[in-house]
Design a protein around this motif. Structure first.
Motif, PDB file in Angstrom:
ATOM      1  N   MET A   1       2.619   9.824   4.355  1.00  0.00           N
ATOM      2  CA  MET A   1       2.414  10.132   5.349  1.00  0.00           C
ATOM      3  C   MET A   1       2.406   9.266   6.571  1.00  0.00           C
ATOM      4  SD  MET A   1       1.468  13.898   5.272  1.00  0.00           S
ATOM      5  CE  MET A   1       0.044  13.671   4.658  1.00  0.00           C
ATOM      6  N   LYS A   2       3.012   8.618   7.337  1.00  0.00           N
ATOM      7  CA  LYS A   2       2.273   7.826   8.932  1.00  0.00           C
ATOM      8  C   LYS A   2       1.592   8.458   9.505  1.00  0.00           C
ATOM      9  CE  LYS A   2       6.099   4.831   7.969  1.00  0.00           C
ATOM     10  NZ  LYS A   2       7.045   4.005   8.446  1.00  0.00           N
ATOM     11  N   LYS A   3       0.804   7.979  10.366  1.00  0.00           N
ATOM     12  CA  LYS A   3      -0.367   8.229  11.475  1.00  0.00           C
ATOM     13  C   LYS A   3       0.305   8.198  12.403  1.00  0.00           C
ATOM     14  CE  LYS A   3      -4.808   6.954   8.657  1.00  0.00           C
ATOM     15  NZ  LYS A   3      -6.377   6.087   9.078  1.00  0.00           N
ATOM     16  N   ASN A   4      -0.038   9.051  13.431  1.00  0.00           N
ATOM     17  CA  ASN A   4       0.532   9.410  14.166  1.00  0.00           C
ATOM     18  C   ASN A   4       0.203  10.077  15.478  1.00  0.00           C
ATOM     19  OD1 ASN A   4       0.944  12.312  13.025  1.00  0.00           O
ATOM     20  ND2 ASN A   4       2.779  12.031  13.498  1.00  0.00           N
ATOM     21  N   MET A   5      -1.941  10.104  15.008  1.00  0.00           N
ATOM     22  CA  MET A   5      -2.119  10.932  15.834  1.00  0.00           C
ATOM     23  C   MET A   5      -3.322  10.085  16.069  1.00  0.00           C
ATOM     24  SD  MET A   5      -4.020  14.297  15.543  1.00  0.00           S
ATOM     25  CE  MET A   5      -2.666  15.112  13.661  1.00  0.00           C
ATOM     26  N   GLY A   6      -3.608   9.456  17.604  1.00  0.00           N
ATOM     27  CA  GLY A   6      -4.940   8.295  17.789  1.00  0.00           C
ATOM     28  C   GLY A   6      -5.675   9.332  18.112  1.00  0.00           C
ATOM     29  N   LEU A  37      -4.963  29.371  14.766  1.00  0.00           N
ATOM     30  CA  LEU A  37      -4.107  28.377  14.581  1.00  0.00           C
ATOM     31  C   LEU A  37      -5.568  27.684  14.531  1.00  0.00           C
ATOM     32  CD1 LEU A  37      -2.104  29.315  17.689  1.00  0.00           C
ATOM     33  CD2 LEU A  37      -1.647  28.175  16.410  1.00  0.00           C
ATOM     34  N   GLY A  38      -6.355  27.176  14.835  1.00  0.00           N
ATOM     35  CA  GLY A  38      -7.328  26.401  14.729  1.00  0.00           C
ATOM     36  C   GLY A  38      -7.936  25.911  13.471  1.00  0.00           C
ATOM     37  N   ILE A  39      -7.655  26.565  12.504  1.00  0.00           N
ATOM     38  CA  ILE A  39      -7.727  26.409  11.112  1.00  0.00           C
ATOM     39  C   ILE A  39      -6.188  24.747  10.909  1.00  0.00           C
ATOM     40  CG2 ILE A  39      -7.098  26.273   8.631  1.00  0.00           C
ATOM     41  CD1 ILE A  39      -8.540  28.684   9.291  1.00  0.00           C
ATOM     42  N   VAL A  40      -5.168  25.521  11.655  1.00  0.00           N
ATOM     43  CA  VAL A  40      -4.206  23.955  11.690  1.00  0.00           C
ATOM     44  C   VAL A  40      -4.278  22.545  12.408  1.00  0.00           C
ATOM     45  CG1 VAL A  40      -1.818  23.756  11.903  1.00  0.00           C
ATOM     46  CG2 VAL A  40      -2.189  26.229  11.472  1.00  0.00           C
ATOM     47  N   PHE A  41      -5.300  23.417  13.771  1.00  0.00           N
ATOM     48  CA  PHE A  41      -5.892  21.333  14.439  1.00  0.00           C
ATOM     49  C   PHE A  41      -6.940  21.154  13.801  1.00  0.00           C
ATOM     50  CE2 PHE A  41      -4.717  24.282  19.090  1.00  0.00           C
ATOM     51  CZ  PHE A  41      -3.330  23.750  18.686  1.00  0.00           C
ATOM     52  N   VAL A  42      -8.114  22.091  13.016  1.00  0.00           N
ATOM     53  CA  VAL A  42      -8.596  21.208  11.976  1.00  0.00           C
ATOM     54  C   VAL A  42      -8.025  20.068  11.382  1.00  0.00           C
ATOM     55  CG1 VAL A  42     -10.671  21.089  10.885  1.00  0.00           C
ATOM     56  CG2 VAL A  42     -10.628  22.668  12.932  1.00  0.00           C
ATOM     57  N   ILE A  47      -5.934  15.066   8.591  1.00  0.00           N
ATOM     58  CA  ILE A  47      -5.432  13.782   8.098  1.00  0.00           C
ATOM     59  C   ILE A  47      -4.771  13.059   8.403  1.00  0.00           C
ATOM     60  CG2 ILE A  47      -4.972  15.539   6.403  1.00  0.00           C
ATOM     61  CD1 ILE A  47      -2.559  15.957   7.223  1.00  0.00           C
ATOM     62  N   ASN A  48      -4.499  12.899  10.147  1.00  0.00           N
ATOM     63  CA  ASN A  48      -4.409  12.946  10.709  1.00  0.00           C
ATOM     64  C   ASN A  48      -2.760  12.177  11.328  1.00  0.00           C
ATOM     65  OD1 ASN A  48      -5.168  10.490  12.838  1.00  0.00           O
ATOM     66  ND2 ASN A  48      -5.711   8.209  11.749  1.00  0.00           N
ATOM     67  N   PHE A  49      -2.557  13.522  11.082  1.00  0.00           N
ATOM     68  CA  PHE A  49      -0.720  13.497  10.738  1.00  0.00           C
ATOM     69  C   PHE A  49      -0.316  14.529  11.643  1.00  0.00           C
ATOM     70  CE2 PHE A  49       3.267  15.028   8.527  1.00  0.00           C
ATOM     71  CZ  PHE A  49       3.862  14.420   9.189  1.00  0.00           C
ATOM     72  N   ASN A  61      -0.677   7.473  18.001  1.00  0.00           N
ATOM     73  CA  ASN A  61      -1.675   6.337  17.579  1.00  0.00           C
ATOM     74  C   ASN A  61      -1.177   4.405  18.303  1.00  0.00           C
ATOM     75  OD1 ASN A  61      -3.736   4.805  15.649  1.00  0.00           O
ATOM     76  ND2 ASN A  61      -1.934   5.294  14.144  1.00  0.00           N
ATOM     77  N   LYS A  62      -2.130   4.239  18.468  1.00  0.00           N
ATOM     78  CA  LYS A  62      -2.135   2.879  19.681  1.00  0.00           C
ATOM     79  C   LYS A  62      -2.132   2.075  18.148  1.00  0.00           C
ATOM     80  CE  LYS A  62      -1.381   4.908  23.392  1.00  0.00           C
ATOM     81  NZ  LYS A  62      -0.463   5.433  23.559  1.00  0.00           N
ATOM     82  N   GLY A  63      -2.883   1.785  17.215  1.00  0.00           N
ATOM     83  CA  GLY A  63      -3.034   0.801  16.403  1.00  0.00           C
ATOM     84  C   GLY A  63      -1.875   0.955  14.924  1.00  0.00           C
ATOM     85  N   GLY A  64      -0.586   1.340  15.642  1.00  0.00           N
ATOM     86  CA  GLY A  64       0.449   1.627  14.608  1.00  0.00           C
ATOM     87  C   GLY A  64       1.024   2.170  14.039  1.00  0.00           C
TER      88      GLY A  64
END
Length: 67
Positions: A1-6, A37-42, A47-49, A61-64
């Protein structure tokens, strides 16, 4: 999995997720299920994905895309 969250996205998800988990714990009505839904958000913040971001091609994710 690639990070897709800043970082800003992660912070918003954690705050909103914890608030929704509080709804799950403290509210005793039919709206209690919204707290799940809160559990899903956390979890997605930790996991940053986000699978929905991947599905729609969104990347905050601005860092790439670093693993």
């Amino acid at each position: 999995m690639k990070k897709n969250m800043g970082n800003t996205d992660r912070l918003i998800r954690i705050v909103l997720g914890l608030a929704l988990v509080a709804v799950l714990i403290f509210v005793q009505s039919a709206w209690r299920w919204v707290g799940l839904l809160g559990i899903v958000f956390v979890v997605t913040a930790l996991i940053n994905f986000c699978p929905l971001y991947a599905l729609f091609g969104i990347n905050t994710n601005k860092g790439g895309n670093v693993k």
